[in-house]
Design a protein around this motif. Sequence first.
Motif, short mmCIF file in Angstrom:
data_model
loop_
_atom_site.label_atom_id
_atom_site.label_comp_id
_atom_site.label_asym_id
_atom_site.label_seq_id
_atom_site.Cartn_x
_atom_site.Cartn_y
_atom_site.Cartn_z
N CYS A 3 -38.74 -24.58 -4.03
CA CYS A 3 -37.55 -24.49 -3.81
C CYS A 3 -36.64 -23.45 -4.30
O CYS A 3 -36.84 -23.12 -5.52
N ASN B 240 -33.84 -24.46 0.37
CA ASN B 240 -34.20 -22.92 0.17
C ASN B 240 -32.75 -22.19 0.80
O ASN B 240 -32.78 -21.19 0.76
N ALA C 88 -36.98 -32.31 -2.95
CA ALA C 88 -37.35 -30.86 -2.79
C ALA C 88 -38.75 -30.34 -2.78
O ALA C 88 -39.48 -30.93 -3.40
#
Length: 155
Positions: A107, A83, A103
Amino acid sequence: MKNMVQEILFVCLGNICRSPIAHAVFQHIVKEKGIADQWVIDSAAVSGRHNGSPPNSRARQVLESHNMQCKRRARQIKDEDFNRFDYIFGMDEHNISSLKDQAPRDCKAKILLLGDFDPEGDRIIQDPYFENGTEGFEKCYQQCMRSCTAFLEQL
């Protein structure tokens, strides 16, 4: 290109061969283009095996032969990287698979294969770690140079 700062992360298995080369190449290209202030650049590993290690001596040798260097230490990718960074580039399909598995679903980062930008179509940047000599490292450098240049031109 936009005038805002973008963040880019290069990832390979151990963060001692391919991703430090890509990191140094991208840093060099944006500096040459006068847009270094528009980028935050880092590299990481999907594995923590080499955490704290400098780039492989052959990677450093190839970079130095092209008047570049990467003085950073290896680190493993963290959940928050997904992020923080706008772009996360893997070097091969195993990297991409590991990155997509780790992930978060929503994200911020676009997870991309760096070689997809290679105008010569050489999509997979092979790990030169187990090869003798620097030939594989030089090939990695050339692929990163072509791919990073083409990526920037497409923005």
